[in-house]
Design a protein around this motif. Structure first.
Motif, short mmCIF file in Angstrom:
data_model
loop_
_atom_site.label_atom_id
_atom_site.label_comp_id
_atom_site.label_asym_id
_atom_site.label_seq_id
_atom_site.Cartn_x
_atom_site.Cartn_y
_atom_site.Cartn_z
N LEU A 21 111.62 45.90 122.98
CA LEU A 21 112.41 44.87 123.67
C LEU A 21 113.86 45.33 123.76
CD1 LEU A 21 111.08 41.68 121.82
CD2 LEU A 21 110.16 42.77 123.88
N ALA A 22 114.47 45.13 124.93
CA ALA A 22 115.85 45.57 125.11
C ALA A 22 116.51 44.79 126.24
CB ALA A 22 115.91 47.06 125.43
N CYS A 23 117.83 44.59 126.09
CA CYS A 23 118.64 44.07 127.18
C CYS A 23 119.10 45.24 128.05
CB CYS A 23 119.86 43.33 126.64
SG CYS A 23 119.49 41.78 125.81
N LEU A 24 119.18 45.02 129.33
CA LEU A 24 119.61 46.06 130.25
C LEU A 24 121.10 46.37 130.07
CD1 LEU A 24 117.68 44.95 133.44
CD2 LEU A 24 117.15 46.85 131.93
N PRO A 25 121.56 47.52 130.56
CA PRO A 25 122.98 47.86 130.45
C PRO A 25 123.88 46.74 130.98
CG PRO A 25 121.75 49.76 131.20
CD PRO A 25 120.78 48.61 131.19
N GLY A 26 124.90 46.40 130.22
CA GLY A 26 125.81 45.33 130.61
C GLY A 26 125.34 43.94 130.25
N GLU A 27 124.14 43.81 129.72
CA GLU A 27 123.57 42.50 129.39
C GLU A 27 123.70 42.24 127.89
OE1 GLU A 27 122.82 39.18 129.57
OE2 GLU A 27 122.04 39.91 131.50
N GLN A 28 124.42 41.16 127.52
CA GLN A 28 124.67 40.86 126.11
C GLN A 28 123.92 39.63 125.61
OE1 GLN A 28 126.24 42.84 124.18
NE2 GLN A 28 127.35 44.19 125.58
N HIS A 29 123.14 38.98 126.45
CA HIS A 29 122.41 37.78 126.04
C HIS A 29 121.13 38.18 125.30
CE1 HIS A 29 125.02 36.15 129.21
NE2 HIS A 29 124.89 35.00 128.60
N THR A 30 121.22 38.27 123.99
CA THR A 30 120.08 38.74 123.19
C THR A 30 119.21 37.62 122.64
OG1 THR A 30 121.37 38.75 121.14
CG2 THR A 30 121.42 40.76 122.47
N LEU A 31 119.68 36.38 122.66
CA LEU A 31 118.98 35.30 121.97
C LEU A 31 117.53 35.13 122.44
CD1 LEU A 31 119.88 33.49 119.67
CD2 LEU A 31 120.41 31.72 121.34
N PRO A 32 117.23 35.16 123.75
CA PRO A 32 115.84 35.03 124.16
C PRO A 32 114.95 36.14 123.62
CG PRO A 32 117.30 34.60 126.01
CD PRO A 32 118.15 35.16 124.92
N LEU A 33 115.45 37.37 123.56
CA LEU A 33 114.65 38.45 123.00
C LEU A 33 114.51 38.32 121.48
CD1 LEU A 33 115.57 41.71 124.95
CD2 LEU A 33 113.69 40.10 125.32
#
Length: 223
Positions: free
Chosen positions: A71-83
């Motif tokens: 699981l990872a957020c894409l570059p520039g994406e800081q919204h980690t709570l759902p993951l």
């Protein structure tokens, strides 16, 4: 924690935690940055509760002997709570999970997929600015293994940034429950149903009937 223990993680996320965060977000947007401290505090405590579920599952049971999911957020994406919610829900069901966190560079993400050979990869995008469909297609096309038995990862496009139907060849879960179901099935042969013990959390908490169905009707995937 009381909501998670009472309703199960998925139902607590869908019906208690995220609706409260959305409400605070609307209050923040309409009140000239008031309530931002309330939203940040609540987000921190939700994150702490989700990580507690993850850590507790690590002490209660060993993960299944199967390929992990990534699981990872894409570059520039800081919204980690759902993951973080997805990580906790999967680990609570015995699935091995590698959570890379926010804003993972493309090279690091590709390198991780090649080294780990995950059964599934969940890519989170909160907004269209961070959604990278060519990169997701590239990860879905990576293959490994012996000649004649090569395989690849299932790629899940998670989050509202991807839109409703960005690519018919990639998986688009609708809601936390749907993402959990797809990832649990990723290690199983096509058509094989989940064993009864994997349909509910290993901690013994059960999801109310219809919890995952409610998630599939949401346009904001997992969020």
């Amino acid at each position: 924690m009381a909501s998670i223990e009472t309703y199960g993680l998925i139902a607590a996320w869908d019906d208690v935690l995220m609706p409260t965060l959305r409400y605070l977000g609307r209050k923040w947007e309409s009140s000239e940055d008031r309530y931002v401290e309330v939203e940040h505090m609540l987000s921190w405590h939700i994150s702490a509760a989700l990580r507690y579920v993850y850590a507790d599952s690590m002490t209660r049971c060993r993960p299944q002997d199967a390929r992990p999911v990534l699981l990872a957020c894409l570059p520039g994406e800081q919204h980690t709570l759902p993951l973080e919610a997805l990580t906790a829900a999967l680990r609570d069901r015995g699935q091995r999970v590698l959570m890379l966190g926010g804003s993972v560079p493309v090279e690091a993400l590709e390198g991780s997929v090649r080294r780990v050979a995950p059964a599934a990869v969940g890519l989170w995008s909160q907004s269209r600015n961070t959604a990278d469909l060519p990169m997701a297609r590239h990860l879905a096309a990576l293959r490994w293994g012996m000649r004649g038995a090569r395989t690849r990862s299932h790629v899940l496009l998670c989050g509202p940034g991807w839109g409703l139907r960005p690519d018919p060849e990639l998986l688009r879960p609708h809601g936390l429950g749907d993402a959990v179901r797809i990832m649990l099935c990723a290690n199983r042969p096509a058509g094989e149903a989940l064993p009864e013990g994997e349909r509910t959390p290993r901690s013994g908490r059960t999801e109310p009937t219809g919890a995952s169905e409610r998630g599939t009707r949401s346009e904001e995937v997992i969020a």
